[in-house]
Design an enzyme around this catalytic site. Structure first.
Site, mmCIF file in Angstrom:
data_model
loop_
_atom_site.group_PDB
_atom_site.id
_atom_site.type_symbol
_atom_site.label_atom_id
_atom_site.label_comp_id
_atom_site.label_asym_id
_atom_site.label_seq_id
_atom_site.Cartn_x
_atom_site.Cartn_y
_atom_site.Cartn_z
ATOM 1 N N ARG A 1 3.514 8.534 -1.535
ATOM 2 C CA ARG A 1 4.240 9.354 -2.519
ATOM 3 C C ARG A 1 3.274 10.417 -3.024
ATOM 4 O O ARG A 1 2.106 10.131 -3.303
ATOM 5 C CB ARG A 1 4.724 8.493 -3.682
ATOM 6 C CG ARG A 1 5.232 9.334 -4.842
ATOM 7 C CD ARG A 1 5.895 8.533 -5.901
ATOM 8 N NE ARG A 1 7.186 8.034 -5.452
ATOM 9 C CZ ARG A 1 8.102 7.507 -6.261
ATOM 10 N NH1 ARG A 1 7.866 7.394 -7.550
ATOM 11 N NH2 ARG A 1 9.260 7.079 -5.797
ATOM 12 N N ARG B 1 9.270 0.993 -9.293
ATOM 13 C CA ARG B 1 10.119 0.356 -8.284
ATOM 14 C C ARG B 1 9.644 0.563 -6.865
ATOM 15 O O ARG B 1 9.495 -0.378 -6.097
ATOM 16 C CB ARG B 1 11.546 0.931 -8.343
ATOM 17 C CG ARG B 1 12.521 0.173 -9.133
ATOM 18 C CD ARG B 1 13.570 1.134 -9.628
ATOM 19 N NE ARG B 1 12.899 2.136 -10.437
ATOM 20 C CZ ARG B 1 12.577 1.956 -11.714
ATOM 21 N NH1 ARG B 1 12.914 0.868 -12.320
ATOM 22 N NH2 ARG B 1 11.923 2.869 -12.398
HETATM 23 C C1 NCD Z 1 13.290 8.213 -8.272
HETATM 24 C C2 NCD Z 1 12.149 9.104 -7.763
HETATM 25 O O1 NCD Z 1 10.985 8.733 -7.864
HETATM 26 O O2 NCD Z 1 12.503 10.148 -7.250
HETATM 27 N N1 NCD Z 1 12.871 6.925 -8.621
HETATM 28 C C3 NCD Z 1 12.767 5.961 -7.661
HETATM 29 O O3 NCD Z 1 12.061 6.105 -6.694
HETATM 30 N N2 NCD Z 1 13.538 4.888 -7.786
HETATM 31 C C4 NCD Z 1 14.099 8.862 -9.309
HETATM 32 C C5 NCD Z 1 13.438 9.400 -10.539
HETATM 33 O O4 NCD Z 1 12.214 9.328 -10.710
HETATM 34 O O5 NCD Z 1 14.180 9.902 -11.380
#
Ligand code: NCD
Length: 356
Positions: free
Chosen positions: A101, A51
């Site tokens: 990230r 996402r």
């Molecule tokens: C979350 C994350 O990466 O922290 N996902 C996201 O970005 N929508 C939640 C998760 O991975 O559980």
């Protein structure tokens, strides 16, 4: 220059501006088709994502801009041992804005010290995830109309769930927000966040029972147990099914409660719940794209206006941070600590307390 590492990097007023811009983008899509023409977003993803990375990509494309980057640390020079510091110096030559990230806490903070373009934290370890918070806020705004006077239940892995940490930090700035923290004993919200709630006299309760909490909630925020952050697989297996939301448990919930989940879901919400009108987690995904469009547009605008960070915090240099989850030990940076509300110095990268 402005970055987004933590939701509190934005003032409440700036969050309002981003919400309003998102709503305008939703209502007038064509107006924004070309506002980022000629601009490039770099997505540097050292950790898996569906996402977040793709919604950043879709967001930039819908603004008329382009996207470069990598979706796996193994396909970048990180696999050859390059530091985050050097990678972002390189990427600053190619892109106008960076979304990063990383599995280590504080990596996007390191990036801000070396990048010459705005940096957005797209999730750093078990620490923060401010663009998911903007996504969650836009969903709450569209579904409930306001952020004040809400009882918000967070259920699942509150220890490692970075989306939970960031959303609590954002929501505690509104009036009369009560938090109900529903987790197993082992996965309780970290002390540093609870200490801030106490310090600011914000009401919260901790419980192991979703059933008991359910009737009072206006928002139920379900989360996945974060397998990748556990040291022991056995411990993960013991805790992974601690809470499973099903239609039966929803019988005692308010008729206008909303159910949020940052996704991916594993099995903490059964598929039959998807048909309940209170389930908003797929709407939440779509809101994520609109809010990221608004954020990219704003950060690029603020960059051209040379807008400064609003709050200047007291920072001191100290010994290396002791936490293995923190990135600072593997990068060419100073070990810096900032004074928190309750008088404790915390590492600026991972928020671990200064230990001498
Ligand atoms: C979350 C994350 O990466 O922290 N996902 C996201 O970005 N929508 C939640 C998760 O991975 O559980």
């Amino acid at each position: 220059m402005r970055n987004l590492l933590d939701p509190t990097d934005l003032t409440v007023d700036e969050i309002d501006q981003i919400m309003d811009l998102s709503l305008d983008i939703i209502a007038n899509r064509q107006k924004y088709n070309e506002v980022c023409k000629g601009k490039k977003l770099a997505t540097l993803f050292y950790e898996p994502s569906t996402r977040t990375r793709l919604s950043f990509t879709a967001a930039m494309m819908e603004l008329g801009g382009n996207v470069i980057g990598f979706s796996d640390a193994n396909s970048s020079s990180a696999s050859k041992g390059e530091t985050v510091a050097d990678t972002v110096r390189v990427l600053s030559c190619f892109a106008d804005i960076i979304a990063m990230r990383h599995p280590k806490e504080g990596a996007p903070m390191i990036a801000t010290q070396y990048a010459t373009v705005p940096v957005i934290n797209a999730g750093d370890g078990g620490h923060s995830h401010p663009t998911q918070t903007l996504t969650d806020l836009l969903t709450i705004k569209r579904e409930k109309g306001h952020f004040d006077n809400l009882t918000v239940g967070f259920c699942g892995d509150l220890k490692f769930g970075r989306t939970v940490h960031s959303l609590i930090k954002a929501l505690k700035r509104y009036t009369n927000v009560n938090f109900v923290l529903i987790s197993p004993e082992e996965l309780k919200l970290p002390d540093y966040i609870k200490n801030d709630l106490c310090e600011e006299n914000i009401e919260y309760t901790e419980t192991h029972s979703l059933e008991n909490a359910m009737p009072k909630l206006d928002v139920l925020y379900m989360t996945r147990v974060q397998k990748e952050r556990f040291d022991s697989e056995e411990e993960y297996n013991r805790l992974k099914n601690s809470f499973i939301l099903n239609t039966d448990k929803l019988k005692s919930a308010k008729s206008d409660m909303i159910i949020l989940h940052p996704l991916p879901r594993v099995n903490e919400i059964t598929y039959e719940v998807d048909n309940d009108p209170r389930a908003c987690y797929f709407e939440q995904v779509e809101n994520g794209k609109f809010v990221r469009m608004a954020l990219i547009y704003k950060l690029l605008q603020w960059k051209s206006e040379n807008r400064k960070t609003p709050v200047q915090k007291t920072i001191i240099e100290g010994p290396p941070c002791k936490y293995s989850r923190c990135i600072s030990s593997q990068e060419p940076v100073k070990h810096l600590y900032q004074l928190s509300e309750n008088g404790i110095y915390r590492c600026i990268y991972c928020e671990g307390p200064l230990e001498k």
